[in-house]
Design an enzyme around this catalytic site. Structure first.
Site, PDB file in Angstrom:
ATOM      1  N   HIS A 243       8.822  34.075  50.653  1.00 22.63           N
ATOM      2  CA  HIS A 243       9.333  33.634  49.355  1.00 22.63           C
ATOM      3  C   HIS A 243       8.244  33.269  48.340  1.00 22.63           C
ATOM      4  CE1 HIS A 243      13.266  32.947  51.350  1.00 22.63           C
ATOM      5  NE2 HIS A 243      12.597  32.347  52.308  1.00 22.63           N
TER       6      HIS A 243
HETATM    7  C1  BDR Z   1      12.016  28.063  49.952  1.00 24.21           C
HETATM    8  O1  BDR Z   1      12.300  26.964  50.830  1.00 24.21           O
HETATM    9  C2  BDR Z   1      11.215  26.739  51.689  1.00 24.21           C
HETATM   10  O2  BDR Z   1      11.660  26.704  52.993  1.00 24.21           O
HETATM   11  C3  BDR Z   1      10.193  27.823  51.437  1.00 24.21           C
HETATM   12  O3  BDR Z   1       8.886  27.317  51.489  1.00 24.21           O
HETATM   13  C4  BDR Z   1      10.549  28.327  50.065  1.00 24.21           C
HETATM   14  O4  BDR Z   1       9.857  27.610  49.058  1.00 24.21           O
HETATM   15  C5  BDR Z   1      12.899  29.231  50.334  1.00 24.21           C
HETATM   16  O5  BDR Z   1      14.245  28.896  50.209  1.00 24.21           O
END
Ligand code: BDR
Ligand code: CA
Length: 314
Positions: A243
């Protein structure tokens, strides 16, 4: 991108946060002014330590790291050890950090830096819950017109949520902060699950990182090897979504992404859909555009960018 961009990363590392930070550290087009940490994937006491470990890993103990809010503005903290492990950075065995934690509070650093740097020069990349950014905007509304842009990871459109059926983790953890940020009038580029779920750490891509032969490539391959397990089981995919690095990659190579300007509102009332990002993708409301919402990327080009950049680090 031709000129250097000044950047503050606001983060809750997190393996994918780590890759985002390393990508920025490896990129001469980015002048990383500081890293501000927030409670999110794990509590603040761990995220600030993890951010400093990543600076060590990238050979950049000169980058100042700040601790910010230990809880969301209104709601109780929700964490994600089930995804990131007990430390938030499970996978590699990284030593205790040598990079120092700055005394200044992260929110004060954000305010002072945006005021001190030339107007319209500072980009903020929030890749965790938006608590620090919202607090800075509430305490110092004068900084909003001075910020060049916010490039954030959060939310979902057609992809729905990942922590609830309606909400993505970063927005869900602090929806009231997200509502402040989306209403601030700052140009926002948003990386929702719709794009990040196409940025999958396949075995081949992870092996290319391991094969770099530097300590960063090895550690990142170990991080992602841990991180992808949960999402592979959840989605039945080959690899997990990387992400947060989408934000930094956007600054370096916007041409590998596509999206559209939309109105985005944040649900803060309904428990059922708390933290949902209501994105007017089809332009049916007539509400004012307040974000460029990214929907797609060239995943091979994205991983090529990350791999070639991380090759430059120790
Ligand atoms: C987001 O939530 C976290 O778990 C990850 O680092 C990312 O920023 C994804 O939903
Ligand atoms: Ca994150």
């Amino acid at each position: 991108m031709t000129t250097t961009q000044s950047l503050i990363i606001d983060t809750d590392p997190g393996q994918d946060d780590a890759v985002a930070i390393l990508l920025a550290l490896a990129s001469p087009e980015i002048n990383l002014l500081g890293i501000t940490t927030v409670a999110g994937n794990v509590p603040l006491a761990l995220t600030e330590v993890n951010a400093r470990k990543i600076c060590d890993l990238g050979g950049r103990q000169d980058v100042p790291v700040f601790a910010g809010l230990s809880r969301p503005l209104v709601r109780d903290l929700v964490t994600a050890e089930h995804v990131h492990g007990r430390t938030g950075l499970d996978g590699p065995d990284l030593p205790p950090p040598a990079t120092k934690l700055q005394d200044q509070h992260a929110v004060d650093f954000i305010i002072d830096t945006v005021r001190a740097e030339p107007e319209g020069s500072v980009t903020i990349a929030p890749i965790g819950p938006l608590s620090n950014i919202a607090m800075a905007l509430q305490r110092a509304p004068d900084i909003a017109p001075r910020v060049r842009q916010i490039v954030l990871m959060g939310g979902g459109c057609f992809e729905g949520g990942n922590i609830t059926p309606a909400a993505e983790f970063n927005i869900y953890v602090d929806p009231h902060a997200a509502a402040v940020v989306f209403a601030a009038g700052i140009p926002i580029t948003m990386m929702p699950l719709d794009v990040t779920h196409k940025a999958l750490t396949t075995a081949r891509r992870n092996e290319a990182l391991r094969a770099l032969g530097n300590r960063t490539g090895q550690a990142v391959a170990e991080m992602l090897g841990f991180f992808e397990r949960f999402d592979e089981a959840k989605y039945g995919s080959d690899g997990g979504p990387l992400h947060d690095p989408c934000t930094i990659a956007w600054m370096l190579a916007p041409e590998i992404f596509s999206g559209r300007h939309c109105n985005v509102e944040i649900e803060t009332a309904s428990e059922l859909t708390m933290g949902m990002t209501v994105i007017d993708w089809w332009q049916v409301t007539g509400r004012k555009h307040n974000a460029f919402v990214v929907g797609d990327l060239d995943a091979d080009a994205f991983f090529e960018l990350i791999t070639t950049r991380l090759a430059r680090l120790p």
